[in-house]
Scaffold this motif. Structure first.
Motif, short mmCIF file in Angstrom:
data_model
loop_
_atom_site.label_atom_id
_atom_site.label_comp_id
_atom_site.label_asym_id
_atom_site.label_seq_id
_atom_site.Cartn_x
_atom_site.Cartn_y
_atom_site.Cartn_z
N ASP A 1 -8.18 -37.19 16.27
CA ASP A 1 -8.41 -36.37 15.06
C ASP A 1 -8.83 -37.26 13.89
O ASP A 1 -8.43 -38.42 13.81
CB ASP A 1 -7.13 -35.62 14.67
CG ASP A 1 -6.72 -34.61 15.73
OD1 ASP A 1 -7.58 -34.24 16.55
OD2 ASP A 1 -5.54 -34.21 15.75
N ALA B 1 -4.18 -29.84 4.79
CA ALA B 1 -3.72 -28.49 5.16
C ALA B 1 -2.96 -28.53 6.49
O ALA B 1 -1.94 -27.86 6.66
CB ALA B 1 -4.92 -27.55 5.26
N ARG B 2 -3.46 -29.32 7.42
CA ARG B 2 -2.78 -29.45 8.72
C ARG B 2 -1.40 -30.06 8.54
O ARG B 2 -0.43 -29.63 9.16
CB ARG B 2 -3.62 -30.31 9.69
CG ARG B 2 -4.89 -29.63 10.13
CD ARG B 2 -5.58 -30.45 11.19
NE ARG B 2 -4.77 -30.54 12.41
CZ ARG B 2 -5.03 -31.37 13.42
NH1 ARG B 2 -6.05 -32.17 13.37
NH2 ARG B 2 -4.25 -31.38 14.48
N ALA C 1 -14.02 -32.93 2.38
CA ALA C 1 -13.71 -31.71 3.14
C ALA C 1 -12.76 -32.04 4.29
O ALA C 1 -11.81 -31.28 4.56
CB ALA C 1 -15.00 -31.10 3.68
N LEU C 2 -13.00 -33.17 4.94
CA LEU C 2 -12.12 -33.59 6.04
C LEU C 2 -10.70 -33.85 5.52
O LEU C 2 -9.71 -33.50 6.16
CB LEU C 2 -12.67 -34.86 6.70
CG LEU C 2 -13.90 -34.67 7.59
CD1 LEU C 2 -14.56 -36.01 7.88
CD2 LEU C 2 -13.54 -33.96 8.88
N GLN C 3 -10.65 -34.46 4.35
CA GLN C 3 -9.35 -34.75 3.73
C GLN C 3 -8.60 -33.45 3.43
O GLN C 3 -7.39 -33.34 3.68
CB GLN C 3 -9.58 -35.55 2.44
CG GLN C 3 -8.32 -35.82 1.62
CD GLN C 3 -7.53 -37.00 2.13
OE1 GLN C 3 -8.06 -38.09 2.27
NE2 GLN C 3 -6.24 -36.79 2.42
N THR C 4 -9.32 -32.46 2.90
CA THR C 4 -8.69 -31.18 2.58
C THR C 4 -8.12 -30.54 3.85
O THR C 4 -7.00 -30.04 3.86
CB THR C 4 -9.72 -30.23 1.93
OG1 THR C 4 -10.29 -30.92 0.82
CG2 THR C 4 -9.10 -28.93 1.47
N ARG C 5 -8.91 -30.59 4.90
CA ARG C 5 -8.48 -30.02 6.19
C ARG C 5 -7.25 -30.76 6.73
O ARG C 5 -6.31 -30.16 7.21
CB ARG C 5 -9.67 -30.10 7.17
CG ARG C 5 -9.38 -29.92 8.62
CD ARG C 5 -9.62 -28.48 9.09
NE ARG C 5 -9.17 -28.29 10.46
CZ ARG C 5 -8.01 -27.74 10.80
NH1 ARG C 5 -7.20 -27.27 9.88
NH2 ARG C 5 -7.68 -27.61 12.06
N PHE C 6 -7.30 -32.11 6.60
CA PHE C 6 -6.18 -32.93 7.06
C PHE C 6 -4.91 -32.56 6.28
O PHE C 6 -3.84 -32.34 6.88
CB PHE C 6 -6.52 -34.42 6.86
CG PHE C 6 -5.40 -35.37 7.16
CD1 PHE C 6 -5.17 -35.81 8.46
CD2 PHE C 6 -4.56 -35.83 6.15
CE1 PHE C 6 -4.13 -36.70 8.74
CE2 PHE C 6 -3.52 -36.70 6.42
CZ PHE C 6 -3.31 -37.14 7.72
#
Ligand SMILES: [Fe+2]
Ligand SMILES: [Fe+2]
Length: 333
Positions: A43, A31-32, A24-29
């Protein structure tokens, strides 16, 4: 200054198994990054991104401080007081660039001592351009004009690098690099326009020797640069090696004409269809030889660095002792 060796390190292995949280963190990263956001030191970031940045920023920092050596050799032999003051300031700037960059690398959780140890043991790379000798005063001007010129081409896109501490360091560095480039051009122009035939020949000789190594500073061709795609994906690298090299050639041809020097490439020709200058084949075997430690000055540069580190040990110890004394005094007060 110099990021050419970035593409030459072996690919790091990406861990195959991840927890759901990490995914999930990777997906968010991702996207950023896709949204063009900057990543700050605190971060979350993938381990591979962190490792790649440590390698790139530290190689860049090493290049700055090793880059002080070839020009530093000429400080005592500068032809006028004005040129000596300019060269002193430039070499000092390069030391400052190294410090900004080591500080940026430290935000990723690595210590400066570890990074310097990797440089001094020969494990870490720095830009191969500094493994070439500075034979005459014209080399100093040519380094400013061509080497700093190529560095600016390479580095301006890094001001938009996704890792914010690196991007911020680069903004400051690029401002200073443009002065470096102009002082080099100015020194050569003075020799070409007001100098003797022998001085003009000296400039031409320096340009002949530095031109091809400068083209190599942009790194291997895109199709032989496997880490470039990942760097682009992460917003660390914004423009490909070949594109940057072409931009440099296009900008430099006109400057060479103004100076009155020729560039040592019979294949250099304007291509109206492409809207760019065509240029000849680069001898990549020379590049790999220098990257591999067999350039004209590899050993000399590394031993100068190691000697400076060892000779400066007492300064570091004294600074630490002073800081410690200061802390004790403050605590007692
Ligand atoms: Fe620099
Ligand atoms: Fe510079």
């Amino acid at each position: 200054m110099y990021t050419q060796a970035m593409d030459t390190a072996p690919k790091d292995a990406t861990p195959a198994v991840r927890s759901a949280d990490e995914a999930a963190l990777q997906t968010r990263f991702d996207a950023r990054i896709d949204a063009g956001e900057f990543i700050e030191a605190k971060d979350w970031m993938p381990a591979h991104y962190r490792k790649t940045l440590i390698r790139q920023i530290s190689q860049h920092a090493h290049s700055e401080i090793v880059g002080m050596l070839p020009e530093g050799n000429w400080i005592t032999r500068a032809p006028t007081l004005k040129r000596k003051a300019i060269l002193l300031a430039k070499v000092q700037d390069e030391g400052g660039h190294g410090l900004y960059l080591y500080a940026a690398a430290e935000t990723l959780g690595v210590s400066r001592d570890e990074l310097l140890e990797a440089l001094h043991s020969g494990q870490a790379k720095y830009s191969s351009i500094f493994n070439y000798p500075t034979l005459t005063w014209a080399d100093v001007g040519t380094i400013g004009w061509l080497v700093d010129g190529a560095a600016i081409m390479n580095q301006v896109p890094i001001c938009r690098c996704s890792y914010a501490p690196y991007a911020r360091a680069m903004i400051r560095i690029c401002r200073e690099e443009s002065f470096h480039q102009r002082q080099g051009f100015d020194a050569l122009l003075t020799m070409m326009q007001q100098g003797t035939d022998a001085q003009r020949a000296m400039v031409q000789d320096a340009v002949n020797r530095w031109w091809w190594p400068c083209l190599m500073m942009f790194g291997p061709p895109d199709d032989q640069s496997p880490n470039s795609a990942q760097g682009m994906r992460w917003g660390i690298k914004r423009i490909s090696n070949d594109e940057l090299r072409q931009k440099f050639v296009d900008a430099t041809v006109e400057q060479a004409r103004v100076l009155g020097v020729s560039l040592p490439d019979p294949a250099l020709q304007w291509n109206a269809a492409r809207g760019h200058w065509d240029f000849g084949a680069i001898d990549w075997s020379e590049f790999w030889q220098v990257v591999g430690g067999e350039g004209p000055c590899n050993r000399e540069r590394l031993s100068a660095r190691v000697n400076a580190w060892q000779a400066g040990a007492w300064v570091r110890e004294a600074a630490m002792a002073h800081a410690q004394k200061h802390t004790i005094q403050q605590e007692a007060a």
